[in-house]
Write an enzyme that holds these catalytic residues in place. Structure first.
Site: not given
Length: 506
Positions: A446-448
């Site tokens: 969820y955190h590129p």
């Protein structure tokens, strides 16, 4: 929720654009998520003429507050929620596609990057011009706008309590999470759009403020190219959604400065299509994503997780070894496809939904992926998780299952093909030492971040600490692409802080 939450006259939908159009602005901002919305508000507050471009549409709780989860996902997510990495294994990376971007569909966790993480950035990447005290001042600038504060104790239901209680019994340090949801009513729908607008995503916070200050927002408008004159960016060429089956139209924004905030997967894609950044050795590389998953405990009592704040407590014990455990709960329509079993067996498991406890976890990955050329407008994301990071995932899975057993679970379901059920705490603890192929583990992320990373010079990064693209004038980046490595915690507030910093230098 009655009436619009923003100046509607400042929002230009595709229906208001007749034919190819050219406009002028001092600054064009691409994206309305944690980066773009903050930058636009800061610039408009200084009196600059700002145009925002957003590929998605403008939705608030009036639109999605009473929808089914699947319908909201189709409305708010890119690719209807099915953006994946290519590699082993394929990893789901959900992205927002709406005004507010991924802030609309995240869990509202609003943490500051720890100082030791910042010091790691400085040491490893020789960054200059910003120290941790400066970063704290930036956090203090953006936090009040989105109402950051701890989750209220009255909203912490049984799912949170079994996580907190089990962690304390085992001696694992943790804390109640701070969130950007000051009016939270524990509706349990954070990831499909807050049904009461209590979560102050940028669609109900920074974007309306920017519009009130005079910014203009074009929705249903996809940035396609940044035209150049020599080494200077001079605006944005965009395409506008078709209306009633008609052709897409072209919108050209002539602007003295351009801020790209389309996210770590899409910002490099736009720059590549514009012929920018190809000579930078780190361009589109160094992708980190915080691989994640969840475990489900089956209890002999009702937990009623849907009536809990989905993400309200986390452990801090294991952060420096790259493991974060965070409470989570999802609706049955989302959980059902992930549970093992078929037919009667699967139906029996879902009947126990109210007796399930759930913990989420993620790792701070050392794996580095990359962004390839687009296919039909979508990024090709290459990411092969390393053996070391697979070990971290198993460690996180093991710790989470241990906590659930300590809290009274009779079984724990884990996301590993062929060995989905753990029956006791010894099996949970043994999991960390096992050799399990990454391809057997269900993973999402969820955190590129990191694909246009900051550096001291163009040999170490694509941008400087002010978000300026090396070798290109008038072009800034203001999203998680900037991060040289992991911010350790959920990145939303650090993106916002850096966006305010970038805007100050435009």
């Amino acid at each position: 929720m009655e009436g619009p939450l923003y100046p509607v006259e400042q929002v230009i939908s595709p229906h208001r654009i007749h034919g190819d159009t050219e406009i002028r602005a001092q600054v064009c901002v691409i994206g309305t998520g944690a980066g773009g919305a903050v930058a636009a508000k800061e610039l408009a507050q200084r009196g600059l003429d700002v145009v925002l471009l957003e590929e998605g549409l403008y939705h608030t709780a009036a639109d999605y507050g009473h929808e089914t989860p699947m319908r909201s996902i189709r409305r708010l997510y890119r690719d209807h929620g099915f953006t994946f990495t290519m590699g082993i294994p394929n990893i789901l990376v959900p992205l927002g596609k709406c005004v507010g971007g991924t802030t609309v569909i995240n869990s509202g966790t609003a943490l500051r990057m720890p100082e030791w993480g910042w010091e790691r950035w400085l040491k490893n990447h020789r960054l200059e011009g910003l120290d941790y005290k400066d970063l704290v001042r930036l956090y203090e600038k953006v936090e009040p706008v989105v109402g950051v504060g701890p989750s209220a104790e009255r909203l912490l239901g049984a799912n949170t309590e079994l996580f907190r209680g089990g962690s304390r019994t085992l001696g694992y340090e943790g804390e109640v999470l701070v969130r950007n949801a000051p009016g939270c009513e524990a509706s349990g729908r954070c990831f499909i759009g807050c049904p009461t607008n209590a979560k102050k995503a940028t669609n109900v916070s920074f974007v309306p403020r920017a519009l009130e200050l005079g910014a203009r927002l074009y929705v249903g408008t996809r940035a396609e190219r940044i035209p150049m004159e020599g080494s200077r960016a001079v605006g944005v060429e965009a395409s506008v959604d078709s209306v009633d089956g008609g052709p897409r139209r072209r919108l050209t924004v002539r602007a003295g400065s351009v801020i790209v905030a389309a996210g770590a997967l899409l910002s490099p894609l736009l720059l590549r299509k514009s012929g920018i950044g190809k000579r930078h050795p780190h361009f589109g590389k160094n992708l980190r994503i915080h691989p994640a998953s969840r475990v489900v405990g089956l209890f002999d009592r009702e937990i009623n997780g849907p009536f809990d704040v989905p993400q309200s407590y986390h452990t801090t014990q294991f952060l420096q070894e790259g493991v974060s455990l965070e409470g989570i709960f999802v609706p049955p329509a989302v959980l059902a496809p992930a549970l093992p079993g078929f037919g009667v067996e699967h139906a029996r498991a879902m009947r126990d939904y109210r007796q399930m406890g759930m913990l989420g976890y993620r790792i701070i990955d050392d794996t580095r992926g990359s962004i390839g050329p687009s296919v039909m407008g979508s990024p090709v994301v290459w990411y092969d998780i390393t053996r070391a990071d697979t070990g971290k995932l198993l460690r996180a899975m093991s710790l989470s299952a241990e906590i659930l057993f300590t809290s009274g679970a009779r079984q724990v379901l884990i996301p590993v093909a062929g060995r989905e059920t753990l029956r006791n705490i010894d099996e949970a603890r043994a999991l960390a030492g096992q050799e399990i192929p990454a391809a057997d583990i269900e993973i999402s992320a969820y955190h590129p971040h990191g694909t246009l990373r900051m550096g001291k010079d163009e040999h170490s990064g694509v941008t400087d600490v002010q978000g300026r693209v090396f070798g290109t004038r008038g072009l800034h980046v203001a999203d998680a692409s900037l991060f040289p490595e992991s911010p350790i915690v959920n990145p939303m507030m650090t993106i916002m802080a850096f966006a305010a910093h970038v805007a100050a230098g435009v």
